[in-house]
Structure formats: C-alpha cells, structure tokens
Design a protein around this motif. Sequence first.
Motif, PDB file in Angstrom:
ATOM      1  N   TYR A 101       0.842  -1.174   0.000  1.00  0.00           N
ATOM      2  CA  TYR A 101       0.000   0.000   0.000  1.00  0.00           C
ATOM      3  C   TYR A 101       0.891   1.242   0.000  1.00  0.00           C
ATOM      4  CZ  TYR A 101      -3.989  -3.004   1.002  1.00  0.00           C
ATOM      5  OH  TYR A 101      -4.960  -3.967   0.929  1.00  0.00           O
ATOM      6  N   THR A 102       0.565   2.158  -0.879  1.00  0.00           N
ATOM      7  CA  THR A 102       1.354   3.376  -1.034  1.00  0.00           C
ATOM      8  C   THR A 102       0.485   4.570  -0.673  1.00  0.00           C
ATOM      9  OG1 THR A 102       2.606   2.350  -2.825  1.00  0.00           O
ATOM     10  CG2 THR A 102       2.762   4.753  -2.609  1.00  0.00           C
ATOM     11  N   CYS A 103       0.992   5.420   0.257  1.00  0.00           N
ATOM     12  CA  CYS A 103       0.316   6.677   0.580  1.00  0.00           C
ATOM     13  C   CYS A 103       1.100   7.808  -0.077  1.00  0.00           C
ATOM     14  CB  CYS A 103       0.191   6.875   2.085  1.00  0.00           C
ATOM     15  SG  CYS A 103       1.737   6.923   2.991  1.00  0.00           S
ATOM     16  N   VAL A 104       0.399   8.698  -0.738  1.00  0.00           N
ATOM     17  CA  VAL A 104       1.018   9.796  -1.481  1.00  0.00           C
ATOM     18  C   VAL A 104       0.432  11.098  -0.954  1.00  0.00           C
ATOM     19  CG1 VAL A 104       1.416  10.809  -3.750  1.00  0.00           C
ATOM     20  CG2 VAL A 104       1.276   8.324  -3.501  1.00  0.00           C
ATOM     21  N   ALA A 105       1.315  11.949  -0.396  1.00  0.00           N
ATOM     22  CA  ALA A 105       0.930  13.273   0.081  1.00  0.00           C
ATOM     23  C   ALA A 105       1.358  14.295  -0.958  1.00  0.00           C
ATOM     24  CB  ALA A 105       1.575  13.566   1.431  1.00  0.00           C
ATOM     25  N   THR A 106       0.424  15.155  -1.349  1.00  0.00           N
ATOM     26  CA  THR A 106       0.669  16.082  -2.453  1.00  0.00           C
ATOM     27  C   THR A 106       0.205  17.479  -2.067  1.00  0.00           C
ATOM     28  OG1 THR A 106       0.226  14.259  -3.978  1.00  0.00           O
ATOM     29  CG2 THR A 106       0.311  16.471  -4.913  1.00  0.00           C
ATOM     30  N   ASN A 107       1.059  18.455  -2.341  1.00  0.00           N
ATOM     31  CA  ASN A 107       0.635  19.848  -2.347  1.00  0.00           C
ATOM     32  C   ASN A 107       1.271  20.538  -3.551  1.00  0.00           C
ATOM     33  OD1 ASN A 107       3.266  20.451  -1.630  1.00  0.00           O
ATOM     34  ND2 ASN A 107       2.771  21.081   0.474  1.00  0.00           N
ATOM     35  N   ILE A 108       1.153  21.844  -3.652  1.00  0.00           N
ATOM     36  CA  ILE A 108       1.607  22.540  -4.864  1.00  0.00           C
ATOM     37  C   ILE A 108       3.121  22.535  -4.981  1.00  0.00           C
ATOM     38  CG2 ILE A 108      -0.434  24.014  -4.919  1.00  0.00           C
ATOM     39  CD1 ILE A 108       1.214  26.208  -3.621  1.00  0.00           C
ATOM     40  N   LEU A 109       3.810  22.180  -3.893  1.00  0.00           N
ATOM     41  CA  LEU A 109       5.274  22.198  -3.933  1.00  0.00           C
ATOM     42  C   LEU A 109       5.858  20.843  -4.255  1.00  0.00           C
ATOM     43  CD1 LEU A 109       5.963  24.456  -0.823  1.00  0.00           C
ATOM     44  CD2 LEU A 109       5.841  25.129  -3.222  1.00  0.00           C
ATOM     45  N   GLY A 110       5.060  19.833  -4.318  1.00  0.00           N
ATOM     46  CA  GLY A 110       5.596  18.514  -4.641  1.00  0.00           C
ATOM     47  C   GLY A 110       4.789  17.424  -3.990  1.00  0.00           C
ATOM     48  N   LYS A 111       5.398  16.281  -3.890  1.00  0.00           N
ATOM     49  CA  LYS A 111       4.722  15.151  -3.273  1.00  0.00           C
ATOM     50  C   LYS A 111       5.736  14.264  -2.570  1.00  0.00           C
ATOM     51  CE  LYS A 111       4.766  11.904  -7.187  1.00  0.00           C
ATOM     52  NZ  LYS A 111       3.929  11.059  -8.054  1.00  0.00           N
ATOM     53  N   ALA A 112       5.249  13.456  -1.658  1.00  0.00           N
ATOM     54  CA  ALA A 112       6.057  12.478  -0.936  1.00  0.00           C
ATOM     55  C   ALA A 112       5.217  11.237  -0.756  1.00  0.00           C
ATOM     56  CB  ALA A 112       6.499  13.028   0.422  1.00  0.00           C
ATOM     57  N   GLU A 113       5.900  10.125  -0.715  1.00  0.00           N
ATOM     58  CA  GLU A 113       5.156   8.874  -0.592  1.00  0.00           C
ATOM     59  C   GLU A 113       5.886   7.935   0.340  1.00  0.00           C
ATOM     60  OE1 GLU A 113       6.509   6.065  -4.264  1.00  0.00           O
ATOM     61  OE2 GLU A 113       5.049   7.649  -4.749  1.00  0.00           O
ATOM     62  N   ASN A 114       5.131   6.991   0.852  1.00  0.00           N
ATOM     63  CA  ASN A 114       5.658   5.950   1.723  1.00  0.00           C
ATOM     64  C   ASN A 114       4.880   4.673   1.453  1.00  0.00           C
ATOM     65  OD1 ASN A 114       7.137   4.628   3.636  1.00  0.00           O
ATOM     66  ND2 ASN A 114       6.453   5.867   5.376  1.00  0.00           N
ATOM     67  N   GLN A 115       5.505   3.566   1.748  1.00  0.00           N
ATOM     68  CA  GLN A 115       4.877   2.278   1.465  1.00  0.00           C
ATOM     69  C   GLN A 115       4.750   1.463   2.740  1.00  0.00           C
ATOM     70  OE1 GLN A 115       7.193   0.381  -1.607  1.00  0.00           O
ATOM     71  NE2 GLN A 115       6.108   1.456  -3.253  1.00  0.00           N
ATOM     72  N   VAL A 116       3.666   0.716   2.778  1.00  0.00           N
ATOM     73  CA  VAL A 116       3.411  -0.221   3.867  1.00  0.00           C
ATOM     74  C   VAL A 116       3.080  -1.566   3.250  1.00  0.00           C
ATOM     75  CG1 VAL A 116       1.994  -0.758   5.880  1.00  0.00           C
ATOM     76  CG2 VAL A 116       2.548   1.621   5.365  1.00  0.00           C
ATOM     77  N   ARG A 117       3.822  -2.579   3.650  1.00  0.00           N
ATOM     78  CA  ARG A 117       3.574  -3.925   3.121  1.00  0.00           C
ATOM     79  C   ARG A 117       2.683  -4.671   4.103  1.00  0.00           C
ATOM     80  NH1 ARG A 117       6.712  -8.870   2.960  1.00  0.00           N
ATOM     81  NH2 ARG A 117       8.401  -7.790   4.027  1.00  0.00           N
ATOM     82  N   LEU A 118       1.554  -5.127   3.607  1.00  0.00           N
ATOM     83  CA  LEU A 118       0.568  -5.824   4.435  1.00  0.00           C
ATOM     84  C   LEU A 118       0.587  -7.308   4.102  1.00  0.00           C
ATOM     85  CD1 LEU A 118      -1.809  -5.567   6.480  1.00  0.00           C
ATOM     86  CD2 LEU A 118      -3.327  -5.351   4.508  1.00  0.00           C
TER      87      LEU A 118
END
Length: 1372
Positions: free
Chosen positions: A693-710
């Motif tokens: 599962y990948t969570c993606v945080a986004t705003n006008i300056l860019g994005k960041a993501e992290n992964q969780v393996r279930l």
Amino acid sequence: MRRLAARGAAGDAGEAAAPAADGSDSAQARSPSPWRWQMNLLRRPNYSHHHHHAPGIWVRRTTSSSGAMWRLMRPCLLPYRLIDLCAIWDTGVFLPSAAWNRASSGVERRRLNAAKKVSRRMPLSPRISHPPRKQSLKSSYIFCTRSQGGWEMLSSVREVQLKRLEVTRPRGLGNRERGRVPRMARQPAPPWVHTAFLLCLLSLGGAIEIPMDLTQPPTITKQSVKDHIVDPRDNILIECEAKGNPAPSFHWTRNSRFFNIAKDPRVSMRRRSGTLVIDFRSGGRPEEYEGEYQCFARNKFGTALSNRIRLQVSKSPLWPKENLDPVVVQEGAPLTLQCNPPPGLPSPVIFWMSSSMEPIAQDKRVSQGHNGDLYFSNVMLQDMQTDYSCNARFHFTHTIQQKNPFTLKVLTNHPYNDSSLRNHPDMYSARGVAERTPSFMYPQGTASSQMVLRGMDLLLECIASGVPTPDIAWYKKGGDLPSDKAKFENFNKALRITNVSEEDSGEYFCLASNKMGSIRHTISVRVKAAPYWLDEPKNLILAPGEDGRLVCRANGNPKPTVQWMVNGEPLQSAPPNPNREVAGDTIIFRDTQISSRAVYQCNTSNEHGYLLANAFVSVLDVPPRMLSPRNQLIRVILYNRTRLDCPFFGSPIPTLRWFKNGQGSNLDGGNYHVYENGSLEIKMIRKEDQGIYTCVATNILGKAENQVRLEVKDPTRIYRMPEDQVAKRGTTVHLECRVKHDPSLKLTVSWLKDDEPLYIGNRMKKEDDSLTIFGVAERDQGSYTCVASTELDQDLAKAYLTVLADQATPTNRLAALPKGRPDRPRDLELTDLAERSVRLTWIPGDDNNSPITDYVVQFEEDQFQPGVWHDHSKYPGSVNSAVLRLSPYVNYQFRVIAINEVGSSHPSLPSERYRTSGAPPESNPGDVKGEGTRKNNMEITWTPMNATSAFGPNLRYIVKWRRRETREAWNNVTVWGSRYVVGQTPVYVPYEIRVQAENDFGKGPEPESVIGYSGEDYPRAAPTEVKVRVMNSTAISLQWNRVYSDTVQGQLREYRAYYWRESSLLKNLWVSQKRQQASFPGDRLRGVVSRLFPYSNYKLEMVVVNGRGDGPRSETKEFTTPEGVPSAPRRFRVRQPNLETINLEWDHPEHPNGIMLGYTLKYVAFNGTKVGKQIVENFSPNQTKFTVQRTDPVSRYRFTLSARTQVGSGEAVTEESPAPPNEATPTAAYTNNQADIATQGWFIGLMCAIALLVLILLIVCFIKRSRGGKYPVREKKDVPLGPEDPKEEDGSFDYSDEDNKPLQGSQTSLDGTIKQQESDDSLVDYGEGGEGQFNEDGSFIGQYTVKKDKDETEGNESSEATSPVNAIYSLA
C-alpha cells in the motif's frame, strides 16, 4: 534541650531510641508551662550496629510563652513513604495532623517525591538500631502509626525486639526481589506491534505540529502555577520552559518591570531554560522576592509569554498571647469554643485535642465547624472530663501550633456523673436537663447568602443547638440536590457540592429538628465564574498567500473582556499589518506572507481571574514529507480489522491518497475507509487485501510517498479439541490438541491446569498435538486447557478430567463407616518471612473417613475490604505447608479450608497478620473510558484497583488528557476516586486519555492511551434537498443530501423523518394528526417510509440525530398518497331469526382509503365437508343490511364481506350462520347425494311416537301377566314345595280366584292380595329391616312401615291409590 529519635519502616512498625539529654528537662516536661517540640528528619549515622540505618525523626522540645508547637523538618529521607508517627514522652504526645497525607500544594508534593527518590538511593537496614543513650534516663518512648481505625501503638524502647522489620533496598527498575507468581503463559508481542499501536494512536490527532528541524516561533511547554507559594526554607524555583527553532532566549519581568537577573547574585537561570532559581544558602530573606513574575521566550520569529506567576512565601505566625479563664456553662446549654488561629499562607488545618494529646471525640452533638470553632449543641457533665486545645497545622513549614487549652465548668442539677445514664433512652430527662427546640449556632438568623466560583466546591454549613441534639437535613428549593456531586459531611451538618456549575445556584435550606420542634435556615447561593475557554486559540500554520484566523472565545460571570497582544505587546501598539484584521474575539489573516510570522497572545479576564493563551502564526513553504519509517511491514490475521497510518507534514497542508500495488484508483469506500488524518482502515481483512500500500501526500510544492507492506496470515485454530474424560486411578490418559496455523508463524502449544500453567513432570509427556498423563492420580483431576498461540493470535480449548478412586474391597473396614466433612485445620503458623513470600504451615484436622483431597488457602486484608476473605491458592490434600506468593504492601491474614468428597470444612482460625513492604504499582486501572455527560465536559472513568494490586499506601490515579488532533501538552490531575470530569471542553472532540496508578512508593508503568470523546451538542444543520417519491398508496421513498460532519456536533446516530397525516381526501372524515417517525440509522442518503394511509394529505420533516438529540428540522414537505383498497367492514353481524331467513348487518370500514364503490358479499352453504355453490352479491356503498332466504333448512352458511374502491376489494371479514340448537356434531358426510335423515324433524317426531306406543304395550302386557299369570313364591319354612307338586319344575303355583284359601303362613288382605311373612324371596329384606307391603303383582308398597308382631291378625291397609302401576291396572 531534650532530643527524641523515632523511626518507621515500610509502615509496619517503628521503634524509638531513648533521649540523650539530662534529667533536668524531664521535670520541665512535666510542668504545666507552655512548651514547643521541634521534629527534624535527619539521616542517622551508623552507630554500633553493622547495618546501615534508615532515617530517624528527631524531636526536640523548647519553651515558648505563645503556645505549643511541633516542627517537622524535611521528611525527605523517610524510606519509601511517609508514615504518621506519634511519640509519647512522659506526659506529652506528638500527633501530626491528618493533613500529612493530604498534601495540597505543588511544593509539598514535590518534597514527597524527593523523599521517595532519596529513599531509593539510601541503604536500609532490616533491623532497628538505637543511638547511644544515658543509662540513668528511665523515660519510656512509644511510637504509633495511624490506620483507618485510629492510632495504634507500634513499639516501645523498652521492647526493642517486638517485631523484626523486613526492609529491602530498591535495586532499580525491574530488579526488585519478588516471588514468581504463576500466570498464563503468553508470548511477548514483537516490537513492531507496540510501534504500530503507538503510531495508530498518535495518528488519530487532527492537528499538525511543525517538525523541530523547521523554523518556528517559540511555544511555552512548562511553567509554574499562577499562585506559586513556596517554602521559606527552600530555594525558590519558578519554572519556564519553551521550544522553538531557533532555540528561544528568555527574560523575566517582576511586577511588570524588567527583572535584571545579572544584578542579583542569588538569582540564576537554568541553562537552555528560562527557569529561575533563587538560592538562599548564602543568606537572604525569601519575602524580599515576593511579587508577580512573567516569563518571555523569544526568537526571531516571535515572543511567547507565560502566565503571570504570583510568588508568595508561606507564613506560619504564632498564636497571640492570651490567658483563658475556665468556661462556666449550664448543663444542656449550647457552647462555642472559638479557635481564631493566626492567619497563615496558606490557611492552616485546624483540629482539636486535649492537653494530654488525645483527639476530641466528635459526633452530632460535639463537632468542629469549617471555621475551626468547636460547637456543643448541648453541654453534658461528661464534657468536663477533658480540656480543649485548638491546634493549627501549617502545610509548607510543617509546624503544628497549639493554643492554650480551654477548661469547662458545667453547672448541673445532677452532680453525679453516672456513666449508666449515658445509654439511658431519655438521658436528658434522667439528668434533669430541660428539653428545648433547636436554634442555629452557625449561621445566625434565618437567611444568609453565599457566592461560589464555577468549578470550585460549594460548602454549606448549619450547626444547631437544642435538647435533644437536633438532626440536620438539607434541601434545595424548586429541585433536588445534585446526587452525583453532593455529599454530606460533619454528621450531616455540612453539605458539599463539588465542581459547581451555574445550575447549582439557587436557594438551599437546612432543617434542624428534634422532638420539640424544627427550624430552618435558607442560604441563597450565587454562582460566578472566572473566565473559561469556549474556543482557545490554536497555532496556525499557513502557506504564503493563504487565509486563516485565530479565534479566542471565553465565557465567565461577569462576561470577560478580550485583549489581543502580539509578541507580548498590545496589538494596538504593534506595527500595522494590512493582511491582518481584528474582529472582536477573532483575528483574520488574508494573503499571509513570510513576514506575518509572530506569536499572538489572547488575554481574557474578569474580576475573578484571567486566561492567557499563546498561538503562533507560522508561514511556511514546505513540500510534503513523511514522518514515519519507510517500508513498514504489517502482519494481520485474516478477517480482522486493521488501520494503516501515514503521518505527514507539509505547507500548504497536503492531500493524502492511498493506492494498492502501485496501480488502480484511490482507495476509499467499500471495505476501505480513509480518515481525515490520512489513516486507511480496512474493515475486514481478506486474502486479496495482501500487498503493498502506497500513501502519497501532495501539495503545490511537490509530493512524498511511503509504502506499507501488508501480509495476511491464516488464523490459529484448534480443529481437534481435547475431550472430557473419566479415568480410573493408575491408568493412562491421552488429551489431543491438533492445531492448524499459518506456516510462516511460529506456533507454541502450552497447557493449563485449572487455569494455571501446567508443570510437566515425569508422569507427563507433552507433544506438539497431545498431552499424555501416565499413572493418573486423584490430584490430576481438573480442567486442562490447550493454548495454541503465535505472535499474532491464539486459540483455546478446554476439557475436564475426572479421576475415579479404586473400588473399596469388602475387607475395607472404613467403607462401612459413615463419611463426613473434614474437621477444620488448626495451629496455623507463618515462617520464612520474606519480602514477597511467606511459608504457611498448618495441622490437618480429622478427615472423618473421607480422605482430604485439597486445601484452599484464603487471605484477608484490612485496608480496602476488611473482613472479606479471598481465595489465594489451592494445594493437594497431601501437603500441610506451602510457600505463599504475596503482593507488596498488603497486611495479610490467612486461613485454610480442607476439602474431601463430602464437602468443605469450616475455615480454620486466622493466622497472625503479616504486612509486606511496599513498591510502585506494576499495573494500571482497566476499563478506562471517556464520555461526555454534557456538551462541554468529558467524564473519565475507570475500574479502581484492588488491595493486591495497590502495592503501597495512598493509592491514587494520575489522569492525563489532551486533544487528540492538537498534539498539545498533556493536562493532568491526581484523583483518589474512580472518575474525573474534565470541564470546558469543545463539543465532541476526541481526546487521548491515560490513567496511571501511583502510590507513595512511585508510579506504575506508563499507561496506554485510550480515545474518549467530549460531550455532544444538538446538531446545527438539517438535511437538505429532501425529495419525496410516492411508491404506492401506503409507502414513499425519501432522498436527501447528507449534512457536513462538523455540523453534527457528535456521533451521527441516524437521520429521522417526522411525518403526520394532515387530512383525508374524503370530505368530513376525521383523521388523527399524531406525529410519527421513521429512523434511518447511519450515514444514509435514502430510505422508505411505509404503513401510510391511502388517499390522504401528509406532511414530512427531516432531522439529524446524534447522542444528544434532534437537530433543527428541514423544510416541510407535503405529499398525497393515492387511493387504496379499504379496510374491512366493521361489526359484521349474522342473525338467524328462524329456519327460513338469515339477516346480515355491517358498518362502514374505519378507513375507506378512497371513494367507496360498494360491497361484495360471497356466501356458500355447507354441511360437514359438503360445500355448495358460491353466490356473489354486490351492494351499493350505502347499503349495510341484507337478508338471505334459506333454500336448505339443514345446512349452515359461510359469509365473506369486503368493501371495494376503484383500486379493488379490500380486506374481507368472514362469519358463519349460527348452528341449530339441537344440532349435534356431524359424524358422517353426505352419502349418495342424500341429506342425513337423523337430522330431520319429522323423523325425530316419528321415533318419539313409536317409543311411546312400545312403552304402553309393555305396561299392558305386564299387567295382564300379573292378573292371570304365575308369581314365583318360595316359602321360607312353612310351605316347602314337595317333589309331588306338578308346579315344582318352574317354582310357581296358581292363586286364581278359584282358590280363595290363604296359604299357610299368610294372611288375606281386603283386596285379595296375600301378605307373606318371613319369605326368603320377599323384598322385605330391602326395606332397611322393616316389613313392607306388596300388591299381587309384587309391587312394593310399605317400604317404611313399622314392623308388626307375627301374631297380629289385622291386615295392612292397601295403598293402591298412590301406586302408578296400580292406577294403570285400575284403568285396564
């Protein structure tokens, strides 16, 4: 000066050393002149003994003309906890106040904590050592400790070896020596479980904090209380700590002027902190530093302010000099002994004692008022037996000052103080004391008023005099006392209402009554309020160009004023900012820029107090960043619920989306639910949910993501469980336990016996899937539990093993003896006394011919549940000694119960008591909940801990809470009960709650957080866009738009529709307009309302419902239901006036449900199972009668009637015609299409005529036979029939008219009948012993006639006229 040393260890006992002083002071001690003792807590040096010594309590006595005073210096060296001690020396006693255990200020609590810390570092001795003492001194020293029952003597110097004290030196966290208590074996959770759980709790907060590596204005994190009272003997500490980036600098103001710390050598500031330290080791007066202090924390982005801290030095002035004359009072009169203590800071605690240091016994007649005065409702002669001295105990200085005692002189009519009169039912009359009605001693008059602040405790007091002593009762005008907050004190003379709110204002009155009358006093209570928050300003994080606002709303009585400041300066004097607009209690920011960063202060105040809050505005341009470790692994069991967290930060606030396996659309809905903070909840885990599962945080300056393996794991299940078994002694038992589990998880199979871990001895063999017991013995009987566990889950299965004893042989003499319950064990003895264990030994009682199978050891403790016995452990019947594992700080008492197959013995006599030493709690209270009882509070409750888990004295609970989404500092309070109410909370917001146990030895483990919610308020919005669609004549479908979640102000329970029938479309038809409701639970957008009345006008409104109630109503919708089928006709009646017609009547339907077109009648004839042809009749809507002409007089009819509209026929009603009166239940059906002849009237009449003719013929025949036939007569004696008689064959003879001679032994009557005497065949024997009369035909005539003598010659008169047979004979 004389010195006394005292010591107490772990609360068990204390022993004293003799005073090391000359004998001259001893005489002074016995003199009546005032004196003063001073107690200093010092670390005793090591004298002659080789053990280390615990700290002692030193007492010295000095003289003072102002009164007696004891001084307790620094109890910081006592081991583990403070103990109430008393020392009796000659005629004097040291008795500290109960307030020792109720430290009410922060300074004293800190001192107690310091005492615990020092004691943990101190080597303690298991013995009591004594300082050198002079042999010539012969005074006795006795030490006491206070328990719930009063003061108890512990030990004497002359008996230095009364008890052996076991005091163990603490060895650090987790390193205390204690016995191992058997518990259910459980695998410790892996570290990731705790990490995931902690992240789950932390992620629930909605507010975002700036990571410390980013620049930010300062924030105050710790500060002293507003009213800061300090001990004049200690260094002064004024706390102020803050965080920020860059790290803030600090400065102080004193009395609103800059406080130059560098100019005062006594004042210093802690490094990297703003905390002030004022040192008096080199001299100085603490009073010189009293004033109002305020801390400023500053960096280049703003300045944060602390509260205004009012510093005051504790004061304990001496009593004024005074000489008290004896108080003369008449017996039965009221009396008030005034205390008038010297004013102290804080106010002292008052208690009354005698000059011999005995507490004054108080009851409803004699009691101490809240002002410290001692009140006698009526004075009795026994009150002269002691004197009365007022004592004042000052918190911070630990001094107790004693006023010169009062002496009483009671004038009485009964000079002898006979103790037997004290229990006299009418004591006052027996002593000649006149009875009188009550009158108030405090307060005076019939009315008074009192003001109290919101959130404080309201104390109302009424003390009355009278003979007999009056009883006090409390009432509130116009309502009841608040049962959840009100409690009675001081023998019902005081009413305390805790946590006062506005609804507690009003008029209260106390009623004082005795048998002579009653009187009452009214107290008008006004509730005012210092400011309290409605909406406290919170930190504001904005991106350049964004808008925002700071809100500062508070309430109070009077209404508080709001003042805004920026960086510690009034907002009016700050440089103008075009992007900022002030609108009363709100500051609005528009198009903010980097230069707008600052710290704003909101100060709201009224005459009762103030509130100060800091909130910074931080303008950041930060791309999204992840705050949790990357690539986490989460393992979960199939079909469970789980939550995946993804903490993040960014400015502007990023949006968060979830994806699975790097593809597909955003996960939300169905089995997935995304919370506002970004957490992803999977409601029920399935195999296909496994993945990345990948969570993606986004705003006008860019994005960041992290992964969780279930990873999804199969559950652990026991598919072949152990079964209950019955086995003979000596045989082998095999218990199966086969388990299916996920192969990637490590499986552990363990066994329990009677819910305790099973010891696998040499007679047992444990395998992966079974347990084998060889040579089963009686002690093996019990329940066996198989526990299959992995790192993630476990499963249990239980079976019971019953062991049968060997059959007794005929030669067994005991088998014939009667069996009984065993006798009680005796002679209990405690040995091997250790810190956490003791050996209990007992002598078994007689088993009464049934072997003892088990012993149950029970214990009782005298602190929490005195007198209640609890099971401690169970042992086989073959032992009589056991090592008992004990909990810290429990005063144990044990008893033993023996058990055999017959039953249980009586409990043994209790053992002696044994108290274990204390320790910090090892657990915390359970069942912690947080729920709102009002819209602006949250009640935190928990299950209190019991005696065996308290582990120490003065068990209390540290309750912590904070807003879940703000990440603000924890609020905390110490509570001695099992509930705490947090006030002034916003409406329905989540809180993190922690409840931690603490005793005088320390705190329990760090508790886990529990999520609670503050109180709900009524919803603020109604559903919109409500649409109504008519489905049919009785149902409609509804559709609406959901309301915004912030308007619900609580947990959304349901949407609810209120509807009512406005009118019917039929004219002149009355309808009920009662409102009805339909509920649609959950967050739904549509629903169906059914069971409506057709052909009617309806109105409908929608509301939102939460736990508090209904919200506002939506716009009223009107709709009309179409025509439907009518209800059944009412009161359908079927009458049958004769055999030819049937009349039908009915009433109109109750609910026409439309325009009536008429009625339909269907009827059919039936007889048994035979049914005729159905006939249908239609009637007009006004016709309500009909007559049916019967074509078949024998059959019954079944009628079915219904009303009809254009839609169709409605509900039908069915009735049957009544059955004929002589009709029997038919037993046969129609045969060959012919009616049953047995039911026809003509046939019945014919049968009756035939029966009558047959009867007449029978009677005639009988009469003819009687006149000319033969009558069988047999003589008893006189006329035997001879063998030559031609009639012998049939036993008859002729008695026709041709032979008129009477038979021998007979008499002839007037009518020619024969009277027989003593015949065997005569019916005389049936006449109850009397002789009867018979006609010729043998009819019985004289059934009740009197018996005649045999020689009587007259014949009996015939009674033929009364015989019905003779009457018919005469007619013939």
